[in-house]
Scaffold this motif. Structure first.
Motif, short mmCIF file in Angstrom:
data_model
loop_
_atom_site.label_atom_id
_atom_site.label_comp_id
_atom_site.label_asym_id
_atom_site.label_seq_id
_atom_site.Cartn_x
_atom_site.Cartn_y
_atom_site.Cartn_z
N GLU A 27 -10.36 -45.31 6.28
CA GLU A 27 -9.85 -44.77 5.25
C GLU A 27 -10.75 -43.47 4.78
N ILE A 28 -12.00 -43.46 5.28
CA ILE A 28 -13.12 -42.27 4.57
C ILE A 28 -13.19 -40.96 4.94
N SER A 29 -13.09 -40.22 4.43
CA SER A 29 -12.59 -38.91 4.27
C SER A 29 -14.29 -38.16 5.29
N PRO A 30 -14.04 -36.88 6.14
CA PRO A 30 -14.27 -36.70 7.14
C PRO A 30 -15.97 -36.76 6.98
N ASP A 31 -16.06 -36.05 5.56
CA ASP A 31 -17.53 -35.62 5.09
C ASP A 31 -18.29 -36.60 4.55
N GLU A 32 -17.45 -37.66 4.33
CA GLU A 32 -18.41 -39.19 4.19
C GLU A 32 -18.92 -40.45 5.02
N VAL A 33 -17.90 -40.26 6.29
CA VAL A 33 -17.94 -41.12 6.96
C VAL A 33 -18.74 -41.62 8.04
N ALA A 39 -13.65 -39.60 -3.41
CA ALA A 39 -15.22 -40.26 -3.25
C ALA A 39 -15.35 -41.96 -2.94
N ALA A 40 -15.92 -42.11 -1.99
CA ALA A 40 -15.71 -43.66 -1.96
C ALA A 40 -16.49 -44.45 -2.77
N LYS A 41 -16.70 -45.45 -3.10
CA LYS A 41 -17.62 -45.98 -4.59
C LYS A 41 -18.56 -46.69 -3.96
N PHE A 42 -19.57 -46.74 -4.26
CA PHE A 42 -20.21 -47.67 -3.24
C PHE A 42 -20.31 -49.06 -2.95
N ILE A 43 -19.84 -49.24 -4.44
CA ILE A 43 -19.40 -51.02 -4.78
C ILE A 43 -18.27 -51.24 -3.76
N GLU A 44 -17.48 -50.58 -2.90
CA GLU A 44 -16.84 -50.69 -2.43
C GLU A 44 -17.91 -51.01 -0.78
N ILE A 45 -18.84 -50.48 -0.52
CA ILE A 45 -19.36 -50.66 0.54
C ILE A 45 -20.25 -51.98 0.19
N ILE A 103 -17.99 -37.22 14.75
CA ILE A 103 -17.88 -36.47 15.88
C ILE A 103 -16.07 -37.31 16.54
N ALA A 104 -16.06 -38.90 16.08
CA ALA A 104 -15.14 -39.13 16.62
C ALA A 104 -14.12 -39.51 16.12
N LEU A 105 -14.29 -39.26 14.60
CA LEU A 105 -13.17 -38.52 13.79
C LEU A 105 -12.09 -37.55 13.92
N LEU A 106 -13.62 -36.71 13.83
CA LEU A 106 -12.77 -34.86 13.26
C LEU A 106 -12.71 -34.43 15.21
N LEU A 151 -17.75 -48.21 -19.12
CA LEU A 151 -16.25 -47.97 -19.49
C LEU A 151 -16.43 -45.70 -20.12
N SER A 152 -18.23 -45.91 -19.84
CA SER A 152 -18.53 -44.35 -20.84
C SER A 152 -18.19 -43.48 -19.38
N GLN A 153 -19.24 -44.39 -18.24
CA GLN A 153 -19.27 -43.14 -17.09
C GLN A 153 -18.89 -43.74 -15.63
N PRO A 154 -18.58 -42.94 -14.25
CA PRO A 154 -18.18 -42.87 -13.90
C PRO A 154 -19.15 -43.83 -13.00
N GLU A 155 -18.09 -44.49 -11.80
CA GLU A 155 -18.71 -45.35 -10.77
C GLU A 155 -19.29 -45.24 -9.58
N LEU A 156 -21.24 -45.16 -9.12
CA LEU A 156 -21.50 -44.78 -8.70
C LEU A 156 -20.78 -44.95 -7.14
N THR A 157 -20.64 -43.25 -6.74
CA THR A 157 -20.54 -43.34 -5.13
C THR A 157 -21.21 -43.11 -3.80
N ILE A 158 -20.75 -43.48 -2.78
CA ILE A 158 -22.05 -43.52 -1.48
C ILE A 158 -22.62 -42.62 -2.10
N ILE A 159 -21.96 -41.34 -1.56
CA ILE A 159 -22.43 -39.50 -1.63
C ILE A 159 -23.64 -39.87 -3.10
#
Ligand code: AMP
Length: 573
Positions: A34-40, A2-8, A210-213, A114-122
């Motif tokens: 590089e993003i998966s089809p269900d998140e693009v 899953a893509a991280k929001f910090i990357e955006i 649609i373009a990706l898939l 340290l204790s929690q996973p990073e925020l994802t874009i989802i």
């Protein structure tokens, strides 16, 4: 993964610092590849800060004052801190980031990761979706809690972009048009096809998916989805008839320029929806227009465009402000509707029974409009190459109480969202500027309870920052002073003496005698005898005039002043 929001957030920060559009496009294109089809779709929407299409029912409804309240609560910032930081950049997102960093939130966030996973874009998108779905009683509080919880989980840079996304003010110079190019590049499909697909389904995220898939074939198969508004084609201003004729190669279609509300009407059988120039659904405010379209249009499916104007007892058009009452007072709407009858004039046709017409010529679109409009009026028009005839038509429009003329190039296509030279507007006033109110002073005497002296600013197209070029208390009615005061108080950032500083949001059309060079304001320009002629409810601050336009008008006024528009002015004043 899953893509991280910090990357955006990091990507957006990077593109904001780059000027070259191709480099921006490459960066975004490489990212979305590089993003998966269900998140693009989500990634694309977050990058441009347009999380829901205009036509969707989802509304965040998070006001500026809520954002300020939450930032204060989370960072313990004072009113003074807020005003100071906002004044530095004029950017709410940046202000949030700095305040969070200052107050040591960075530590909290680092510890947290340290204790929690990073925020994802989802994570971010789903929370915003949840907020947008909340409706009804207590919705404001529930929305606030969700947003506060989200912001408390973020690092300062993430918070910066969450605030920007919520306010729809990305200020990284990467708009939907560039995103269309990035999608074309990333998934190796023609840009024209991407643009057309986006226009037809009105959801850039879905287009990316649609373009990706499904690539080229998938995009090709997309059909026009009615009830998703198309961005309106816009016009540039010219000084007079001659300039318009010259620009259009000697011949032009002159239409009355009506002073009302631009509408785009979608109809499928008996279902009718009406969209404003800002693509919001205004169907509920125009019931008699809905009936008219239902009864009169001779086609099963259409998209037509026109102007709705308010009509006075003497059958002459009323100023635009009267019509606006319909859109403001939802509660006693039926009374307002009776008091202020509206009428529709059509001027374009974009789609009929399965056929998209935007690539057709203006004259051909008009021919189709003539076949389907039934008894609905078409805007009065005269096609001519004779300047005298055009001038007479202009005079007639003015005599009948309209704003002036539009000149349309006969062989031009309909270019959505584009302010080109194919459509030109010719108004009476030498020039007006659409400016944004960035601060206001409390009035004196009779006006003492109103914020009634306004600081008017133009946008710097590079940075998105607003620069004051004038101040005025002239032009508004008491009712408008009252209304603007209420609206400004909701946009307040801070206060110093008699001046209230506000988030740039309200656009007003301003007339003036002259633009002068002046050290008085940081912009270097000052308007002489500025006067507000209209509150532009239909324009967003991004659509306001830029410093560049101010510069151009400054240069131009010397050349034009003596010319025929002054003749016109003296004739009518
Ligand atoms: P402006 O708002 O000054 O940029 O002028 C463009 C606006 O003029 C459009 O958005 C329409 O609302 C309005 N308008 C009035 N008459 C016409 C017409 N005949 N054709 C196109 N736009 C028109």
């Amino acid at each position: 993964m899953a893509a991280k929001f910090i990357e955006i957030a990091e990507l957006c920060d990077k593109i904001a610092k780059i000027n070259e559009r191709n480099v921006k496009i490459s960066l975004v294109s490489n990212f979305i590849k590089e993003i998966s089809p269900d998140e693009v779709d989500i990634a694309v929407r977050l990058i441009i800060g347009k999380i829901f299409p205009e036509w969707s029912d989802y509304r965040l409804e998070i006001s500026w004052s809520t954002i300020i309240k939450l930032i204060k609560r989370i960072t313990k910032a004072t009113n003074k801190d807020i005003l100071e930081e906002f004044s530095k950049t004029g950017d709410p997102g940046e202000m949030t980031q700095v305040l969070m960093e200052k107050k040591g939130i960075i530590k909290q966030a680092t510890l947290m990761t340290l204790s929690q996973p990073e925020l994802t874009i989802i994570d971010v998108y789903r929370t915003l979706e949840k907020i947008a779905r909340i409706k009804g009683e207590g919705s404001r509080e529930r929305k606030e809690i969700l947003l506060e919880n989200l912001l408390r989980l973020t690092k300062p840079l993430e918070a910066k972009y969450i605030v920007k996304v919520i306010l729809g003010e990305m200020r990284h110079g990467f708009n939907e048009g560039l995103m269309e190019e990035a999608i074309a590049k990333a998934f190796r499909v023609p840009i024209d096809l991407v643009r057309k697909a986006n226009m037809m389904i009105g959801d850039i995220g879905e287009v990316a998916r649609i373009a990706l898939l499904k690539g080229y074939e998938g995009l090709k198969k997309i059909k026009m989805r009615l009830f998703h508004p198309i961005k309106p084609m816009l016009a540039q201003q010219v000084e007079n008839i001659f300039e318009a004729l010259k620009e259009h190669g000697g011949k032009s279609a002159f239409e009355f320029k009506l002073d009302g509300v631009r509408v785009q009407i979608h109809k499928k059988d008996s279902k009718v929806r009406i969209f404003s120039r800002r693509l919001t659904d205004i169907t509920e405010s125009l019931p008699e227009i809905v009936d008219l379209v239902r009864k009169e249009i001779i086609a099963d499916e259409v998209i037509v465009e026109g102007e709705v104007i308010a009509i006075g007892k003497d059958k002459r058009p009323l100023p635009f402000q009267y019509l606006m009452r319909r859109f403001k007072r939802a509660r006693n709407l039926s009374k307002v509707i009776k008091e202020i009858p509206a009428d529709l004039y059509l001027f374009d046709c974009l789609y009929v029974d399965g056929e998209l017409l935007i690539d057709s010529k203006y004259v051909d679109r008009w021919n189709i409009l003539e076949k389907i409009h039934g008894r609905i009026k078409l805007v009065p028009r005269s096609i001519t190459s004779d300047p005298n005839e055009a001038q007479k038509f202009f005079d007639l429009a003015r005599k009948e109480g309209h704003e002036g003329l539009m000149a349309k190039k006969l062989d031009s296509e309909y270019t959505p969202g584009n302010r080109g030279k194919k459509w030109l507007k010719i108004k009476l006033i030498l020039s007006t500027l659409d400016l944004v109110i960035v601060a206001a002073d409390w009035g004196y005497g009779r006006r003492k309870n109103w914020l009634s002296d306004y600081y008017l600013a133009a946008r710097d197209e590079k940075t998105g920052k607003f620069y004051v070029i004038g101040k005025t208390f002239k032009g508004l009615t008491d009712e408008e002073f009252e209304e603007i005061t209420q609206r400004l108080l909701k946009l307040k950032i801070g206060e110093k003496g008699r001046t209230v500083y506000v988030k740039p949001e309200i656009v007003v059309e301003v007339s003036f005698d002259e633009i002068q060079k002046s050290p008085k304001y940081e912009s270097g320009y000052a308007l002489r005898f500025a006067r507000i002629i209209k509150i532009r409810y239909d324009k967003s601050p991004e659509e306001a005039d830029t410093l560049n336009t101010v510069r151009e008008l400054y240069e131009k006024q010397f050349k034009v002043k003596a010319k025929n528009n002054l003749l016109n002015l003296s004739r009518y004043n």
